[in-house]
Write a protein that holds these residues in place. Structure first.
Motif, mmCIF file in Angstrom:
data_model
loop_
_atom_site.group_PDB
_atom_site.id
_atom_site.type_symbol
_atom_site.label_atom_id
_atom_site.label_comp_id
_atom_site.label_asym_id
_atom_site.label_seq_id
_atom_site.Cartn_x
_atom_site.Cartn_y
_atom_site.Cartn_z
ATOM 1 N N MET A 246 0.837 -1.194 0.000
ATOM 2 C CA MET A 246 0.000 0.000 0.000
ATOM 3 C C MET A 246 0.872 1.244 0.000
ATOM 4 N N GLU A 247 1.900 1.203 0.860
ATOM 5 C CA GLU A 247 2.810 2.334 0.896
ATOM 6 C C GLU A 247 4.178 1.843 1.329
ATOM 7 N N ALA B 3 10.975 5.344 7.369
ATOM 8 C CA ALA B 3 10.095 5.440 8.525
ATOM 9 C C ALA B 3 9.653 6.880 8.728
ATOM 10 N N GLU B 4 10.581 7.779 8.479
ATOM 11 C CA GLU B 4 10.292 9.193 8.664
ATOM 12 C C GLU B 4 9.124 9.637 7.779
ATOM 13 N N THR B 5 9.217 9.301 6.506
ATOM 14 C CA THR B 5 8.153 9.691 5.579
ATOM 15 C C THR B 5 6.821 9.074 5.986
ATOM 16 N N ILE B 6 6.866 7.777 6.280
ATOM 17 C CA ILE B 6 5.625 7.069 6.583
ATOM 18 C C ILE B 6 4.933 7.695 7.790
ATOM 19 N N PHE B 7 5.732 8.024 8.801
ATOM 20 C CA PHE B 7 5.105 8.528 10.013
ATOM 21 C C PHE B 7 4.761 10.015 9.927
ATOM 22 N N HIS C 206 -0.762 7.408 1.705
ATOM 23 C CA HIS C 206 -1.899 6.534 1.431
ATOM 24 C C HIS C 206 -2.934 6.648 2.552
ATOM 25 N N ALA C 207 -4.191 6.601 2.170
ATOM 26 C CA ALA C 207 -5.274 6.734 3.148
ATOM 27 C C ALA C 207 -5.192 5.627 4.203
#
Lengths: 334, 290
Positions: free
Chosen positions: B232-233, B237-241, B246-247
């Motif tokens: 999904m994505e 870690a930085e970007t994700i958090f 993604h919704a």
């Protein structure tokens, strides 16, 4: 520990007493008279009465039992009616032959059953496991006396490669010091004798071992299959162990325990099987003598034999109980 | 520098009904980094780790894609070579420390298996190294513990032993399969810190399978978020958090319990988000068939 041993010994004594009562009463209730089997055609009524009295068979059932039990606790099993020799002596003569036969059959069954279980586990996801299933099924389905007869027909008659009866070639010197001929021959490095003994034992051992091998193979395979699905086997697989090593060094030690408990029970059935198999191969053991004793209504000998089998069964169960604990570290320190 | 582990376009289906289990998954793990593989139950994260380790069950068929460790494709390697490669270069920290140790073998023997198999150590040398390894994971009295059976140890102790065993051969790649799920919360934290410390010391690459975003935030460098076997994505870690795109990621983050703000309560994921994810997966499947 001492408490445990005392408890088991007490249980054993009670069990054996029960066996003694049952066999004693059953023999006397069942039809058949040992005296009738002994007397010659010309015997008079007085002769019969005298003979009956000399064996104590004219006394009350309770008295007979009391006399027998009294001598028994002093180590006197009485005198065989048909063989006119002390029952204790007869038992001691025959016991080693049966022990050798049963132990050899057990060893063959463990090796063969273990081999089938390992192959079956190794091939468990392959179509060729069907062949293993087939062999295992045959072993389970066919009883020991059928194997005995089949072996006689194939290896004794059609391809006469093995001797049909007896324990040793009568022309060989049999100056053994103990009754354990095979063991003694091996220990004294008389390999010619050992080979002849082994050839005589081969068919009865196989007949007894094959059904037990089937049971061991089935139970062990089940337990191995179960163990192979455990997480610790997966982890060991990641460590890079080969499939065979996973079976032998990871799964086996956890599969042996459950198999052992059942093998012990089944081994007592194997001992029971020696009666008919020894008869078929004229093997001079307890079982062979038991059939003769029953045919001759030899009360003291039958009683002695049944008690002896009782002692053997109790000992086997005891050994199995200790072995199961020895194979399970979780029980060892409990 | 090329990544240590490269999974490219990996797809797998169920042998029984042919339903997709993994849908074109790609992910790359660099040496010395921890890559979080996140998703709910059935998202395929365990399947991916099992494919990497060559312990995938017969019910899963890899239909396409590759799993490269360095220059070796684990999907297409002969079994024997794969076993040697995995045994000597990878290790697994399993989920449940209570079932992952053989109840019939001594701790010392299980700990030193890999050393004897792949480091050419004799029994004595491996045993001595085992003592050091136990000492290194802060197990007291390692001499005694080496001779014990697993049932003598607590769950936390056993997980330490398993971590020590995993690092024994200094693997290039470590798969940690929800290694803290079966442990108490207090022990969880210690085990995570231990894992992070050893990973940093050895420069090991780790694939960290979990459904716990809190754990991911603590130790992961990069994250792959899976839903029904589809990525999904993916990102650092930085970007994700900080800037989830993604919704589904945003919904997951919002659904994490806030210990610092109990008033926020628990926010279950909105059904609409799940429906959108399902639609995305269905759309992907449709494109595959067309």
């Amino acid at each position: 520990m001492i408490e445990l041993v005392a408890k088991r010994a007490g249980m054993a004594a009670i069990t054996l007493f029960g066996v003694a009562v049952v066999v004693f009463v059953l023999l006397r209730v069942a039809p058949g008279d040992p005296i009738a089997m002994m007397i010659g055609p010309g015997a008079t009524a007085e002769d019969i009465v005298r003979l009956r009295a000399s064996y104590g068979l004219d006394q009350s059932l309770f008295n007979q039992f009391w006399i027998w039990l009294g001598s028994l606790v002093q180590g006197d099993f009485g005198t065989s009616i048909s063989r006119r020799v002390g029952v204790g002596q007869l038992l001691l003569e025959r016991l080693p032959a049966t022990i050798e036969l049963a132990i050899m059959a057990l060893l063959v069954a463990i090796v063969l059953g273990g081999f089938i279980a390992i192959i079956g586990t190794l091939w468990r996801r392959h179509w060729s496991v069907g062949a293993v299933d087939g062999v295992n099924g045959l072993l389970l389905a066919i009883p020991e006396f059928v194997w005995a007869l089949a072996l006689v027909l194939v290896l004794g008659v059609a391809l006469p490669v093995l001797p049909l009866s007896g324990r040793i070639n009568p022309s060989l010197p049999t100056d053994f010091k103990t009754g354990f001929y095979l063991l003694e021959a091996l220990l004294t490095l008389r390999f010619d004798l050992a080979l002849d003994l082994a050839r005589h034992m081969a068919m009865p051992v196989l007949a007894l071992a094959l059904p037990l091998a089937g049971i061991i193979a089935r139970v062990l395979r089940e337990a191995l299959g179960e163990a192979m699905m455990q997480d610790y086997v997966t982890l060991a697989r990641v460590k890079g162990m080969s499939e065979l090593r996973l079976i032998l060094s990871e799964a086996m030690r956890n599969a042996v325990g459950p198999t052992l408990a059942l093998t012990g029970v089944q081994f007592t059935f194997l001992i029971g099987g020696t009666v008919i198999v020894e008869k078929i191969f004229s093997y001079p053991g307890l079982g062979n003598m038991a059939i003769d004793a029953v045919i001759n209504r030899d009360f003291p000998l039958i009683q002695g034999l049944v008690l002896m089998f009782g002692v053997i069964f109790i000992l086997i169960n005891l050994i199995v109980d200790f072995a199961v604990v020895a194979f399970n570290p979780r029980l060892r320190h409990g | 520098m090329s990544p240590l582990l490269s999974i490219d376009n990996l797809s797998a289906v169920s042998r029984r009904d042919g339903k997709p289990i993994l849908r074109n998954v790609s992910l790359h793990v660099d040496s010395g980094t921890i890559h979080g593989l996140v998703g709910e139950s059935g998202a395929g994260k365990s399947t991916i780790s099992k494919i990497i380790l060559g312990i995938v069950s017969g019910g899963v068929v890899v239909t396409s894609g590759s799993v490269m460790l360095g220059a070796n494709d684990l999907v297409r390697m002969p079994e024997r070579e794969k076993r040697v490669l995995i045994g000597s270069q990878m290790a697994l920290i399993p989920q449940d420390p209570l079932t992952a140790l053989n109840p019939g073998r001594r701790i010392g023997d299980q700990l030193t298996d890999s050393l004897r198999m792949w480091k050419g150590m004799g029994h004595k040398a491996a045993w001595a190294r085992g003592l050091e390894l136990l000492d290194h994971v802060a197990i007291r009295d390692p001499q005694r513990v080496m001779g014990l059976f697993p049932h003598h140890l607590s769950g936390g102790m056993r997980q330490r032993v398993l971590i020590a065993a995993a690092f024994a051969i200094e693997p290039k790649l470590l798969i940690a399969d929800e290694p803290t799920t079966a442990l108490d919360a207090t022990v969880q934290k210690q085990v995570l810190q231990l894992l992070k410390r050893l990973q940093a010391e050895h420069g090991t690459a780790v694939v960290f399978v979990t459904h716990d975003l809190g754990v991911v935030a603590q130790i992961c460098d990069a994250v792959t978020l899976l839903f029904q076997g589809k990525v999904m994505e993916q990102g650092t870690a930085e970007t994700i958090f900080n800037t989830p795109s993604h919704a589904y990621t945003r919904a997951l983050l919002a659904a994490s319990p806030r210990y610092d703000d109990p008033a926020a309560g628990l926010n279950p994921i909105d059904d609409a988000v799940i429906a959108a994810c399902r639609a995305e997966v269905a759309q992907f499947d449709g494109a595959q068939h067309a």
